[in-house]
Design an enzyme around this catalytic site. Structure first.
Site, PDB file in Angstrom:
ATOM      1  N   LYS A  22     -10.650   7.489   8.249  1.00  0.00           N
ATOM      2  CA  LYS A  22      -9.299   6.992   8.541  1.00  0.00           C
ATOM      3  C   LYS A  22      -8.267   8.081   8.240  1.00  0.00           C
ATOM      4  CE  LYS A  22      -7.085   4.511   5.260  1.00  0.00           C
ATOM      5  NZ  LYS A  22      -5.761   4.948   4.821  1.00  0.00           N
ATOM      6  N   ASN A  23      -8.414   8.723   7.077  1.00  0.00           N
ATOM      7  CA  ASN A  23      -7.363   9.652   6.653  1.00  0.00           C
ATOM      8  C   ASN A  23      -7.386  10.987   7.396  1.00  0.00           C
ATOM      9  OD1 ASN A  23      -6.400   7.691   5.018  1.00  0.00           O
ATOM     10  ND2 ASN A  23      -7.254   8.514   3.114  1.00  0.00           N
ATOM     11  N   ARG A  92       2.684   2.885   5.784  1.00  0.00           N
ATOM     12  CA  ARG A  92       3.633   3.826   5.186  1.00  0.00           C
ATOM     13  C   ARG A  92       3.214   5.268   5.415  1.00  0.00           C
ATOM     14  NH1 ARG A  92       7.178   0.609   2.127  1.00  0.00           N
ATOM     15  NH2 ARG A  92       6.349  -1.492   2.282  1.00  0.00           N
ATOM     16  N   CYS A 116       5.329   1.113  -2.233  1.00  0.00           N
ATOM     17  CA  CYS A 116       4.241   0.350  -1.636  1.00  0.00           C
ATOM     18  C   CYS A 116       3.349  -0.175  -2.726  1.00  0.00           C
ATOM     19  CB  CYS A 116       3.465   1.189  -0.630  1.00  0.00           C
ATOM     20  SG  CYS A 116       2.357   2.363  -1.398  1.00  0.00           S
ATOM     21  N   ARG A 121       6.515   5.680  -3.439  1.00  0.00           N
ATOM     22  CA  ARG A 121       5.825   6.640  -2.548  1.00  0.00           C
ATOM     23  C   ARG A 121       6.842   7.687  -2.111  1.00  0.00           C
ATOM     24  NH1 ARG A 121       0.730   4.793   0.205  1.00  0.00           N
ATOM     25  NH2 ARG A 121      -0.283   6.785   0.608  1.00  0.00           N
ATOM     26  N   PRO A 122       7.247   8.580  -3.044  1.00  0.00           N
ATOM     27  CA  PRO A 122       8.272   9.561  -2.695  1.00  0.00           C
ATOM     28  C   PRO A 122       7.784  10.519  -1.609  1.00  0.00           C
ATOM     29  CG  PRO A 122       7.346  10.059  -4.863  1.00  0.00           C
ATOM     30  CD  PRO A 122       6.714   8.779  -4.403  1.00  0.00           C
ATOM     31  N   ILE A 123       8.740  11.050  -0.836  1.00  0.00           N
ATOM     32  CA  ILE A 123       8.376  12.037   0.188  1.00  0.00           C
ATOM     33  C   ILE A 123       9.222  13.299   0.020  1.00  0.00           C
ATOM     34  CG2 ILE A 123       7.418  10.477   1.937  1.00  0.00           C
ATOM     35  CD1 ILE A 123      10.227  10.555   3.279  1.00  0.00           C
ATOM     36  N   ASP A 124       9.677  13.504  -1.235  1.00  0.00           N
ATOM     37  CA  ASP A 124      10.537  14.660  -1.509  1.00  0.00           C
ATOM     38  C   ASP A 124       9.874  15.987  -1.120  1.00  0.00           C
ATOM     39  OD1 ASP A 124       8.859  13.704  -3.662  1.00  0.00           O
ATOM     40  OD2 ASP A 124       9.630  15.356  -4.878  1.00  0.00           O
ATOM     41  N   LEU A 125       8.560  16.107  -1.320  1.00  0.00           N
ATOM     42  CA  LEU A 125       7.880  17.379  -0.998  1.00  0.00           C
ATOM     43  C   LEU A 125       7.879  17.613   0.510  1.00  0.00           C
ATOM     44  CD1 LEU A 125       4.885  17.044  -3.483  1.00  0.00           C
ATOM     45  CD2 LEU A 125       6.924  18.458  -3.760  1.00  0.00           C
ATOM     46  N   ASP A 306      -9.064   7.502  -4.218  1.00  0.00           N
ATOM     47  CA  ASP A 306      -9.449   6.394  -3.338  1.00  0.00           C
ATOM     48  C   ASP A 306     -10.800   5.783  -3.725  1.00  0.00           C
ATOM     49  OD1 ASP A 306      -7.137   6.846  -1.964  1.00  0.00           O
ATOM     50  OD2 ASP A 306      -8.073   7.976  -0.332  1.00  0.00           O
ATOM     51  N   ILE A 328      -3.282  10.289  -9.960  1.00  0.00           N
ATOM     52  CA  ILE A 328      -2.609  10.557  -8.683  1.00  0.00           C
ATOM     53  C   ILE A 328      -1.511   9.531  -8.385  1.00  0.00           C
ATOM     54  CG2 ILE A 328      -2.930  10.951  -6.195  1.00  0.00           C
ATOM     55  CD1 ILE A 328      -4.375  13.032  -7.899  1.00  0.00           C
ATOM     56  N   ARG A 398      -7.738  -2.251   6.846  1.00  0.00           N
ATOM     57  CA  ARG A 398      -7.046  -0.993   7.162  1.00  0.00           C
ATOM     58  C   ARG A 398      -8.004   0.202   7.055  1.00  0.00           C
ATOM     59  NH1 ARG A 398      -3.122   0.071   3.122  1.00  0.00           N
ATOM     60  NH2 ARG A 398      -3.146   2.006   4.277  1.00  0.00           N
TER      61      ARG A 398
HETATM   62  N1  EPU Z   1       4.020  12.667  -3.997  1.00  0.00           N
HETATM   63  C1  EPU Z   1       5.297  12.976  -4.382  1.00  0.00           C
HETATM   64  N2  EPU Z   1       6.150  13.489  -3.448  1.00  0.00           N
HETATM   65  C2  EPU Z   1       5.767  13.710  -2.167  1.00  0.00           C
HETATM   66  C3  EPU Z   1       4.445  13.392  -1.775  1.00  0.00           C
HETATM   67  C4  EPU Z   1       3.591  12.872  -2.722  1.00  0.00           C
HETATM   68  O1  EPU Z   1       5.675  12.774  -5.538  1.00  0.00           O
HETATM   69  O2  EPU Z   1       6.589  14.176  -1.366  1.00  0.00           O
HETATM   70  C5  EPU Z   1       3.097  12.066  -4.987  1.00  0.00           C
HETATM   71  C6  EPU Z   1       2.685  10.648  -4.567  1.00  0.00           C
HETATM   72  O3  EPU Z   1       3.648   9.687  -4.974  1.00  0.00           O
HETATM   73  C7  EPU Z   1       1.377  10.463  -5.246  1.00  0.00           C
HETATM   74  C8  EPU Z   1       0.773  11.867  -5.202  1.00  0.00           C
HETATM   75  O4  EPU Z   1       1.868  12.760  -4.979  1.00  0.00           O
HETATM   76  O5  EPU Z   1       1.577  10.065  -6.559  1.00  0.00           O
HETATM   77  C9  EPU Z   1      -0.288  12.061  -4.146  1.00  0.00           C
HETATM   78  O6  EPU Z   1       0.254  11.851  -2.880  1.00  0.00           O
HETATM   79  P1  EPU Z   1      -0.281  12.573  -1.552  1.00  0.00           P
HETATM   80  O7  EPU Z   1       0.911  13.001  -0.790  1.00  0.00           O
HETATM   81  O8  EPU Z   1      -1.296  13.606  -1.896  1.00  0.00           O
HETATM   82  O9  EPU Z   1      -1.001  11.370  -0.825  1.00  0.00           O
HETATM   83  P2  EPU Z   1      -0.690  10.770   0.605  1.00  0.00           P
HETATM   84  O10 EPU Z   1      -0.664  11.842   1.606  1.00  0.00           O
HETATM   85  O11 EPU Z   1       0.446   9.835   0.519  1.00  0.00           O
HETATM   86  C10 EPU Z   1      -3.236  10.524   1.176  1.00  0.00           C
HETATM   87  C11 EPU Z   1      -4.128   9.401   1.628  1.00  0.00           C
HETATM   88  C12 EPU Z   1      -4.313   8.411   0.490  1.00  0.00           C
HETATM   89  C13 EPU Z   1      -4.916   9.161  -0.700  1.00  0.00           C
HETATM   90  C14 EPU Z   1      -4.031  10.350  -1.097  1.00  0.00           C
HETATM   91  C15 EPU Z   1      -4.597  11.190  -2.213  1.00  0.00           C
HETATM   92  C16 EPU Z   1      -3.697   9.259   3.980  1.00  0.00           C
HETATM   93  C17 EPU Z   1      -3.169   8.497   5.126  1.00  0.00           C
HETATM   94  N3  EPU Z   1      -3.537   8.733   2.775  1.00  0.00           N
HETATM   95  O12 EPU Z   1      -2.007   9.908   0.815  1.00  0.00           O
HETATM   96  O13 EPU Z   1      -5.220   7.432   0.960  1.00  0.00           O
HETATM   97  O14 EPU Z   1      -5.041   8.290  -1.783  1.00  0.00           O
HETATM   98  O15 EPU Z   1      -3.830  11.193   0.066  1.00  0.00           O
HETATM   99  O16 EPU Z   1      -5.841  11.684  -1.862  1.00  0.00           O
HETATM  100  O17 EPU Z   1      -4.295  10.306   4.172  1.00  0.00           O
HETATM  101  C18 EPU Z   1      -6.236   5.316   1.052  1.00  0.00           C
HETATM  102  O18 EPU Z   1      -6.926   5.749   1.986  1.00  0.00           O
HETATM  103  O19 EPU Z   1      -6.464   4.214   0.484  1.00  0.00           O
HETATM  104  C19 EPU Z   1      -5.099   6.122   0.564  1.00  0.00           C
HETATM  105  C20 EPU Z   1      -4.114   5.620  -0.169  1.00  0.00           C
END
Ligand code: EPU
Length: 419
Positions: A22-23, A92, A116, A121-125, A306, A328, A398
């Site tokens: 999925k990811n 999301r 969520c 679920r910040p997206i600052d990065l 996960d 994480i 999902r």
């Molecule tokens: N984070 C920030 N700022 C950002 C982005 C992330 O603080 O701008 C924090 C997040 O809040 C979190 C950590 O960094 O605490 C990890 O987030 P990451 O961005 O690495 O994860 P993601 O891209 O949101 C993907 C997978 C998740 C999986 C994580 C970690 C997808 C669609 N989702 O999420 O999958 O847990 O990487 O490996 O690829 C799942 O499949 O159940 C799932 C949640």
């Protein structure tokens, strides 16, 4: 809302094929937006998140079609640059479309993903990297209005944390940017390599994916290609956890054993034995598992967050005390309260969960609050004595294709009860 009725315990035994990841599928579908001709993705799982991604692509103007596990995407008609709020809310992780829409259209508008079930679920990065690449971003009443009037430009990006989604967004934004982008402290997950392989096959110039420094030389355009999505390592780990929790044995087909390297040693620690041959893993579990001393979730190649919940369900029936540390996500222990209903003995303090294994769980009605937590309840229900009724199955749908069919193939008694 449908529910899963599990009659336990059962000892899983048999062979299944693991579906596509999925990811990986979601960012690959977003990546197809960058191409000027049709893309075909093989081994795409049939999952609600994949259907949501198809709806996003169709809204943007793509033609999409599915035949079995093949998804065809024709991005030539793209003319929209927004993602409607209801689709952002449904999934999301649709934030991963941002880099691709910006690259294709020079602008993008979508709602802020917000918090969520896993916590904030910040997206600052994502946003600071895109700003560096020349994107102007306005945050307005929960809406993100992004534009790159002068195009995207290649820059040096140093992440403070190796975020999977932010690394994917930069890869997507940088492929056709002017100049070279270098990402340091990039995420190293296999899904990042899969995305880079796809983009390179479309004509991109990406090197270093899988290492923490990735270099992307911008090119003028990308063409469509055919690509096979990698197997889902988390679905594989979940089936292993279910087999281990029930003292069974399993052959997993169509896996990449190397992607499971961070989880297999923990199964071995609990007494499971493996035979690995190319794309196949055989595992047999002892009738009573031993404890797993420490499970610390980490970015790849560390133990994946996960797989934390399904492994915890397995540790709940092991002999001894297992300690989990979730590094994480802030709020990823929602399954614990439900596991307690099944008779587990788990204490949570902040990021740490202490699991005292019990001899036997007993069936009860439980509710899934998120995808992997839901999978953990299924694992526990298979090991529990009596009936477990799992509600909130939409979360599980999902990420797991044909879950109950696969479990029944392995000898479990699982039935989906309709609404
Ligand atoms: N984070 C920030 N700022 C950002 C982005 C992330 O603080 O701008 C924090 C997040 O809040 C979190 C950590 O960094 O605490 C990890 O987030 P990451 O961005 O690495 O994860 P993601 O891209 O949101 C993907 C997978 C998740 C999986 C994580 C970690 C997808 C669609 N989702 O999420 O999958 O847990 O990487 O490996 O690829 C799942 O499949 O159940 C799932 C949640």
């Amino acid at each position: 809302m449908s529910k899963l009725l599990i009659q336990g315990p059962s000892r899983l035994k048999g062979e299944i094929r693991v579906h596509g990841a999925k990811n990986s599928t979601l960012p690959l579908m977003a990546a197809s937006l960058l191409c000027d001709s049709t893309c075909v993705l093989h081994n795409c799982p049939i999952l609600s998140d994949v259907k949501t991604s198809e709806k996003i692509l169709q809204h943007l103007g793509c033609r999409t079609g599915r035949s079995g596990s093949d998804v065809l995407i024709d991005p030539r008609g793209v003319e929209q640059s927004d993602i409607p709020e209801h689709l952002m809310r449904e999934m999301r992780s649709s934030i991963v479309f941002l880099g691709a829409i910006l690259s294709r259209m020079g602008r993008a508008e979508l709602s802020f993903p917000g918090g969520c079930e896993l916590g904030p679920r910040p997206i600052d990065l994502h946003l600071s990297a895109l700003r560096k690449m020349g994107v102007t971003i306005q945050e307005d009443h929960g809406c993100l209005k992004c534009s790159a009037p002068e195009g995207l430009k290649g820059v040096q990006i140093a992440f403070s944390f190796p975020s999977v989604g932010a690394t994917e967004n930069v890869l997507l934004a940088a492929c056709c940017a002017g100049g070279t982008t270098t990402i340091t402290n990039a995420a190293r997950e296999p899904e990042i390599c899969d995305l880079a392989d796809f983009l390179n096959c479309c004509g991109a110039k990406i090197s270093g994916a899988g290492d923490s420094t990735i270099v992307i030389e911008g090119v003028k355009s990308l063409h469509g290609c055919e690509h096979e999505v990698i197997p889902d390592r988390i679905a594989a780990a979940t089936y292993l956890a279910a087999t281990a929790a029930t003292g069974g044995s399993i052959i997993l087909n169509h896996v990449v054993p190397e992607h499971l390297a961070p989880v297999l040693p923990l199964f071995e620690e609990s007494g499971c034995r493996f035979a690995i041959h190319e794309k196949e893993i055989y595992m047999s579990a002892p009738s009573r598992l031993g404890r797993i001393k420490n499970v610390r979730t980490m970015p790849y190649p560390g133990f994946p967050t996960d797989a934390q919940a399904p492994m915890m369900a397995m540790a709940a029936v092991a002999n001894g005390t297992s300690i989990f540390v979730e590094n994480i996500f802030e709020s990823r222990y929602k399954h614990v309260g439900e596991l307690l209903r099944l008779g587990a003995n788990i204490k949570v303090e902040g990021r740490v969960a202490v699991v005292e294994g019990v001899g036997r769980l007993s069936g009860a009605p439980v509710e899934a609050a998120d995808l992997r937590g839901g999978a953990a309840l299924v694992v526990a229900g298979l090991a529990a004595q009596g009936e477990t009724l799992v509600s909130g199955v939409r979360h599980i749908d999902r990420g797991y294709e044909c879950l109950e069919e696969n479990l029944c193939l392995l000898g479990a008694q699982v039935k989906r009860l309709p609404d």
